[in-house]
Design a protein around this motif. Structure first.
Motif, PDB file in Angstrom:
ATOM      1  N   GLY A  61       0.820  -1.210   0.000  1.00 12.78           N
ATOM      2  CA  GLY A  61       0.000   0.000   0.000  1.00 12.78           C
ATOM      3  C   GLY A  61       0.851   1.256   0.000  1.00 12.78           C
ATOM      4  O   GLY A  61       0.569   2.219  -0.731  1.00 12.78           O
ATOM      5  N   ILE A  62       1.912   1.248   0.813  1.00 11.50           N
ATOM      6  CA  ILE A  62       2.842   2.380   0.859  1.00 11.50           C
ATOM      7  C   ILE A  62       3.518   2.569  -0.490  1.00 11.50           C
ATOM      8  O   ILE A  62       3.684   3.705  -0.976  1.00 11.50           O
ATOM      9  N   LYS A  63       3.902   1.474  -1.118  1.00 13.14           N
ATOM     10  CA  LYS A  63       4.573   1.541  -2.419  1.00 13.14           C
ATOM     11  C   LYS A  63       3.680   2.222  -3.454  1.00 13.14           C
ATOM     12  O   LYS A  63       4.134   3.089  -4.214  1.00 13.14           O
ATOM     13  N   THR A  64       2.402   1.850  -3.451  1.00 11.51           N
ATOM     14  CA  THR A  64       1.446   2.463  -4.380  1.00 11.51           C
ATOM     15  C   THR A  64       1.284   3.949  -4.085  1.00 11.51           C
ATOM     16  O   THR A  64       1.286   4.786  -5.000  1.00 11.51           O
ATOM     17  N   ASP A  65       1.146   4.288  -2.798  1.00  4.76           N
ATOM     18  CA  ASP A  65       0.967   5.692  -2.407  1.00  4.76           C
ATOM     19  C   ASP A  65       2.186   6.538  -2.790  1.00  4.76           C
ATOM     20  O   ASP A  65       2.042   7.649  -3.303  1.00  4.76           O
ATOM     21  N   LEU A  66       3.371   6.013  -2.527  1.00  6.27           N
ATOM     22  CA  LEU A  66       4.592   6.777  -2.807  1.00  6.27           C
ATOM     23  C   LEU A  66       4.789   6.997  -4.304  1.00  6.27           C
ATOM     24  O   LEU A  66       5.273   8.054  -4.724  1.00  6.27           O
ATOM     25  N   LYS A  67       4.433   6.006  -5.092  1.00  3.00           N
ATOM     26  CA  LYS A  67       4.555   6.177  -6.554  1.00  3.00           C
ATOM     27  C   LYS A  67       3.626   7.285  -7.045  1.00  3.00           C
ATOM     28  O   LYS A  67       3.993   8.078  -7.923  1.00  3.00           O
ATOM     29  N   LYS A  68       2.421   7.342  -6.473  1.00  2.02           N
ATOM     30  CA  LYS A  68       1.488   8.413  -6.850  1.00  2.02           C
ATOM     31  C   LYS A  68       1.995   9.769  -6.359  1.00  2.02           C
ATOM     32  O   LYS A  68       1.867  10.774  -7.063  1.00  2.02           O
ATOM     33  N   LYS A 139       8.556  -5.642  11.421  1.00  2.00           N
ATOM     34  CA  LYS A 139       9.924  -6.114  11.641  1.00  2.00           C
ATOM     35  C   LYS A 139      10.978  -5.244  10.962  1.00  2.00           C
ATOM     36  O   LYS A 139      12.074  -5.076  11.473  1.00  2.00           O
ATOM     37  N   ASP A 140      10.636  -4.725   9.776  1.00  2.57           N
ATOM     38  CA  ASP A 140      11.630  -3.948   9.026  1.00  2.57           C
ATOM     39  C   ASP A 140      11.704  -2.530   9.576  1.00  2.57           C
ATOM     40  O   ASP A 140      11.026  -1.619   9.109  1.00  2.57           O
ATOM     41  N   LYS A 141      12.534  -2.353  10.585  1.00  2.62           N
ATOM     42  CA  LYS A 141      12.639  -1.056  11.265  1.00  2.62           C
ATOM     43  C   LYS A 141      13.314  -0.002  10.390  1.00  2.62           C
ATOM     44  O   LYS A 141      13.064   1.198  10.569  1.00  2.62           O
ATOM     45  N   VAL A 142      14.152  -0.428   9.457  1.00  2.00           N
ATOM     46  CA  VAL A 142      14.822   0.534   8.575  1.00  2.00           C
ATOM     47  C   VAL A 142      13.795   1.244   7.705  1.00  2.00           C
ATOM     48  O   VAL A 142      13.793   2.472   7.580  1.00  2.00           O
ATOM     49  N   ILE A 143      12.886   0.463   7.118  1.00  2.00           N
ATOM     50  CA  ILE A 143      11.863   1.048   6.254  1.00  2.00           C
ATOM     51  C   ILE A 143      10.868   1.874   7.068  1.00  2.00           C
ATOM     52  O   ILE A 143      10.514   2.995   6.680  1.00  2.00           O
ATOM     53  N   THR A 144      10.413   1.333   8.194  1.00  3.46           N
ATOM     54  CA  THR A 144       9.411   2.052   8.981  1.00  3.46           C
ATOM     55  C   THR A 144       9.968   3.380   9.514  1.00  3.46           C
ATOM     56  O   THR A 144       9.259   4.393   9.516  1.00  3.46           O
ATOM     57  N   SER A 145      11.225   3.389   9.943  1.00  3.10           N
ATOM     58  CA  SER A 145      11.808   4.639  10.434  1.00  3.10           C
ATOM     59  C   SER A 145      11.961   5.645   9.297  1.00  3.10           C
ATOM     60  O   SER A 145      11.757   6.854   9.488  1.00  3.10           O
ATOM     61  N   SER A 146      12.289   5.151   8.096  1.00  5.03           N
ATOM     62  CA  SER A 146      12.388   6.034   6.934  1.00  5.03           C
ATOM     63  C   SER A 146      11.029   6.613   6.575  1.00  5.03           C
ATOM     64  O   SER A 146      10.916   7.793   6.212  1.00  5.03           O
ATOM     65  N   LEU A 147       9.993   5.798   6.687  1.00  4.72           N
ATOM     66  CA  LEU A 147       8.636   6.266   6.379  1.00  4.72           C
ATOM     67  C   LEU A 147       8.150   7.293   7.399  1.00  4.72           C
ATOM     68  O   LEU A 147       7.507   8.284   7.042  1.00  4.72           O
ATOM     69  N   ALA A 217      12.564  15.630  -1.737  1.00  2.00           N
ATOM     70  CA  ALA A 217      11.553  14.646  -1.336  1.00  2.00           C
ATOM     71  C   ALA A 217      11.485  13.505  -2.344  1.00  2.00           C
ATOM     72  O   ALA A 217      11.331  12.333  -1.974  1.00  2.00           O
ATOM     73  N   ASN A 218      11.610  13.837  -3.622  1.00  2.00           N
ATOM     74  CA  ASN A 218      11.615  12.809  -4.665  1.00  2.00           C
ATOM     75  C   ASN A 218      12.765  11.833  -4.464  1.00  2.00           C
ATOM     76  O   ASN A 218      12.605  10.614  -4.615  1.00  2.00           O
ATOM     77  N   THR A 219      13.929  12.363  -4.140  1.00  2.00           N
ATOM     78  CA  THR A 219      15.096  11.519  -3.885  1.00  2.00           C
ATOM     79  C   THR A 219      14.851  10.609  -2.684  1.00  2.00           C
ATOM     80  O   THR A 219      15.191   9.414  -2.704  1.00  2.00           O
ATOM     81  N   GLU A 220      14.257  11.169  -1.640  1.00  2.00           N
ATOM     82  CA  GLU A 220      13.953  10.391  -0.431  1.00  2.00           C
ATOM     83  C   GLU A 220      12.953   9.274  -0.742  1.00  2.00           C
ATOM     84  O   GLU A 220      13.086   8.150  -0.244  1.00  2.00           O
ATOM     85  N   ILE A 221      11.960   9.576  -1.564  1.00  2.00           N
ATOM     86  CA  ILE A 221      10.981   8.568  -1.960  1.00  2.00           C
ATOM     87  C   ILE A 221      11.652   7.445  -2.740  1.00  2.00           C
ATOM     88  O   ILE A 221      11.388   6.258  -2.510  1.00  2.00           O
ATOM     89  N   ASP A 222      12.520   7.805  -3.672  1.00  2.00           N
ATOM     90  CA  ASP A 222      13.235   6.794  -4.464  1.00  2.00           C
ATOM     91  C   ASP A 222      14.039   5.859  -3.570  1.00  2.00           C
ATOM     92  O   ASP A 222      14.073   4.643  -3.800  1.00  2.00           O
ATOM     93  N   ILE A 224      13.430   5.034  -0.489  1.00  2.00           N
ATOM     94  CA  ILE A 224      12.523   4.138   0.237  1.00  2.00           C
ATOM     95  C   ILE A 224      11.978   3.066  -0.698  1.00  2.00           C
ATOM     96  O   ILE A 224      11.903   1.882  -0.331  1.00  2.00           O
ATOM     97  N   LEU A 225      11.601   3.437  -1.909  1.00  2.00           N
ATOM     98  CA  LEU A 225      11.058   2.466  -2.870  1.00  2.00           C
ATOM     99  C   LEU A 225      12.084   1.391  -3.197  1.00  2.00           C
ATOM    100  O   LEU A 225      11.718   0.230  -3.434  1.00  2.00           O
ATOM    101  N   GLU A 226      13.348   1.748  -3.218  1.00  2.00           N
ATOM    102  CA  GLU A 226      14.401   0.754  -3.476  1.00  2.00           C
ATOM    103  C   GLU A 226      14.484  -0.280  -2.360  1.00  2.00           C
ATOM    104  O   GLU A 226      14.898  -1.427  -2.601  1.00  2.00           O
ATOM    105  N   LYS A 227      14.096   0.094  -1.147  1.00  2.00           N
ATOM    106  CA  LYS A 227      14.168  -0.819  -0.010  1.00  2.00           C
ATOM    107  C   LYS A 227      12.966  -1.762   0.056  1.00  2.00           C
ATOM    108  O   LYS A 227      13.034  -2.804   0.693  1.00  2.00           O
ATOM    109  N   ILE A 228      11.864  -1.355  -0.598  1.00  2.00           N
ATOM    110  CA  ILE A 228      10.651  -2.183  -0.569  1.00  2.00           C
ATOM    111  C   ILE A 228      10.704  -3.182  -1.700  1.00  2.00           C
ATOM    112  O   ILE A 228      10.899  -2.831  -2.855  1.00  2.00           O
ATOM    113  N   GLU A 229      10.528  -4.426  -1.394  1.00  2.00           N
ATOM    114  CA  GLU A 229      10.604  -5.480  -2.407  1.00  2.00           C
ATOM    115  C   GLU A 229       9.399  -5.399  -3.352  1.00  2.00           C
ATOM    116  O   GLU A 229       8.307  -5.082  -2.930  1.00  2.00           O
TER     117      GLU A 229
END
Length: 229
Positions: A61-68, A139-147, A217-222, A224-229
């Motif tokens: 869901g986050i992946k879809t939202d971030l792409k939009k 469990k994935d604290k790296v992604i959640t903290s980034s979000l 912000a675009n760079t930050e989103i990119d 995070i998206l790289e970390k999400i499988e």
């Protein structure tokens, strides 16, 4: 099964076989403990499975939202770029313009005075996880903290600066609504044009700063998206 064990226990007691009864009782306790451990293990496995599925659904869901969000940020940057180019040109070349190229000047001003957009994120997936406090159990604290940083810091800063940009744009477009309707350059003296550029600059400086924030912000989103499988 319980009645079966109880019958064995009663038979041993009736025959006064204390030693065998104690061994049987210990064995029964061990079986009960093993059963409890198996039940707990199955329950934990089931909970972990549900938790993993919930986390995967959240990340998708986050992946879809971030792409939009990224698409909308790209659109805003694309819409702002001509305005920035126009102001740079007007600010450096306006003294060279004369009555022979009023149409060209008006065209440049019209580009700058086209409507603007500011960014508001799609935050449904994130807010749902936060409101239910589920995000802290993922469990994935790296992604959640980034979000959390993205939504609570970067996005909040973008929203605040977007409001400032909107306010400056409203002031500018309201003040020069007449000139926008009949033509910016027509019947304006050099001092009036200079005042117009000053007012545009007040909006332009923040718009350029806002665009840099959007790019970051675009760079930050990119990332995070790289970390999400």
């Amino acid at each position: 099964m319980i009645k079966f064990f109880r019958k064995i226990r009663f038979d041993l007691m009736a025959k006064n076989k204390t030693g065998k009864y104690l061994k049987y009782a210990i064995g029964e306790i061990i079986l009960v403990v093993i059963g409890i451990l198996i039940a707990l293990s199955i329950n934990n496995w089931n909970l972990n499975r549900k938790q993993n599925n919930a986390e995967k659904a959240f990340l998708q869901g986050i992946k879809t939202d971030l792409k939009k969000d990224k698409e909308y940020i790209d659109l805003i940057i694309q819409l702002q770029k001509p305005k920035i180019d126009v102001f740079d040109l007007l600010n450096s070349e306006l003294p060279e313009f004369n009555n022979e190229n009023e149409i060209a000047v008006d065209s440049l001003f019209k580009i700058y005075f086209t409507s603007q957009r500011t960014f508001y994120p799609i935050s449904g997936s994130f807010q749902s996880a936060v409101s239910g406090n589920q995000i802290n159990s993922y469990k994935d604290k790296v992604i959640t903290s980034s979000l959390i940083k993205l939504y609570n810091t970067t996005y909040e800063r973008l929203i605040d600066n977007g409001k400032i940009s909107d306010d400056r744009w409203d002031d500018l477009s309201r003040k020069y609504s007449h000139e926008r309707r009949i033509g910016i350059h027509e019947n304006m003296s050099d001092s009036q044009l200079s005042e117009l550029l000053d007012d545009m600059y007040h909006h332009f400086v923040h718009m350029r700063w806002y665009q840099n924030q959007l790019t970051d912000a675009n760079t930050e989103i990119d990332e995070i998206l790289e970390k999400i499988e």
